[in-house]
Design a protein around this motif. Structure first.
Motif, PDB file in Angstrom:
ATOM      1  N   SER A  50      49.792 -16.102-112.804  1.00  0.00           N
ATOM      2  CA  SER A  50      49.825 -16.487-114.359  1.00  0.00           C
ATOM      3  C   SER A  50      50.643 -17.808-114.543  1.00  0.00           C
ATOM      4  O   SER A  50      51.044 -18.248-115.545  1.00  0.00           O
ATOM      5  CB  SER A  50      50.656 -15.556-114.979  1.00  0.00           C
ATOM      6  OG  SER A  50      51.933 -15.435-114.630  1.00  0.00           O
ATOM      7  N   THR A  60      50.998 -16.133-123.089  1.00  0.00           N
ATOM      8  CA  THR A  60      52.071 -16.091-122.077  1.00  0.00           C
ATOM      9  C   THR A  60      51.534 -14.877-121.127  1.00  0.00           C
ATOM     10  O   THR A  60      50.827 -13.902-121.485  1.00  0.00           O
ATOM     11  CB  THR A  60      53.185 -15.450-122.677  1.00  0.00           C
ATOM     12  OG1 THR A  60      54.428 -15.363-121.781  1.00  0.00           O
ATOM     13  CG2 THR A  60      53.250 -13.960-123.251  1.00  0.00           C
ATOM     14  N   ASN A  61      52.091 -15.132-119.668  1.00  0.00           N
ATOM     15  CA  ASN A  61      51.721 -14.349-118.843  1.00  0.00           C
ATOM     16  C   ASN A  61      50.183 -13.872-118.360  1.00  0.00           C
ATOM     17  O   ASN A  61      49.832 -13.060-118.151  1.00  0.00           O
ATOM     18  CB  ASN A  61      52.296 -13.041-118.718  1.00  0.00           C
ATOM     19  CG  ASN A  61      52.482 -12.108-117.580  1.00  0.00           C
ATOM     20  OD1 ASN A  61      52.958 -12.891-116.503  1.00  0.00           O
ATOM     21  ND2 ASN A  61      52.296 -10.736-117.468  1.00  0.00           N
TER      22      ASN A  61
END
Length: 210
Positions: free
Chosen positions: A26, A43-44
């Motif tokens: 990621s 995110t991620n």
């Protein structure tokens, strides 16, 4: 381009970066300036597995208004895009060779990669500042990134990776790719009598390819 077209292009270019090992897991994030705000990878999320409609959208005040929750490094993109109003996109990668260069102790030099090729100068620029180490996601680095971006299109984060801007999303991706290949050349030539471009050659390139 419309927002929908930019979402599709971001997904396509991010997948290409991932497929060639410029980001893993990621790691890395990408942002694009819109007329009414910004797109940024969630995110991620993996750059290789993005879904166009789930890419985060922020308004002009950088408030999350749509899509999945944005990258925890929104401040990094804000720092560059506010410093460089002509920039339309920012690419942050942990690509191997550029990150290796960012780990070298170079004594504060803003030229961690020598001007070896014309395309490095044309796409990355004359300067490549190295911002001192901060932990990933630390918003305290925003000021230093902003200051570095005022004088350079690309920069390195010490022991972390690269942050590259471009006039368009495609330009930013091309510049990030060029930075990684230039870092690879620098590591391959380390300790060898490499021939750098002269100041005159650099000025000619910058004057010709603005």
């Amino acid at each position: 381009m419309t927002e929908a077209e930019l979402r599709d292009l971001l997904t396509e270019l991010a997948a290409g970066l991932f497929a060639r090992g410029y980001s893993v897991g990621s790691a890395g994030n990408i942002s694009v300036r819109l007329e009414d705000g910004f797109l940024i990878t969630p995110t991620n999320s993996s750059l290789g597995r993005l879904t166009p409609e789930r890419i985060s959208k922020l308004d002009r005040d950088w408030t999350h208004v749509g899509g999945d929750r944005p990258s925890k490094e929104v401040f990094m993109h804000r720092a560059v895009l506010t410093a460089r109003p002509e920039a339309g996109a920012v690419v942050h990668l942990h690509s191997t060779c550029a990150t290796a260069i960012s780990c070298l102790d170079l004594g504060g030099s803003d030229r961690p990669i020598a001007p070896l090729t014309p395309y490095f100068v044309m796409r990355v620029g004359r300067h490549l500042p190295v911002v001192r180490y901060y932990r990933p996601g630390d918003p305290a680095m925003e000021h230093d990134i902003h200051q570095a971006a005022l004088r350079a299109r690309a920069l390195l984060l010490a022991n972390h990776g690269s942050v590259v801007s471009g006039k368009t999303l495609t330009d930013a991706v091309y510049a990030a790719e060029e930075l990684e290949e230039s870092a690879k050349l620098a590591l391959m030539l380390d300790g060898k009598p490499a021939r750098e471009l002269t100041p005159e050659q650099i000025e000619e390139l910058l004057g010709t390819f603005k």
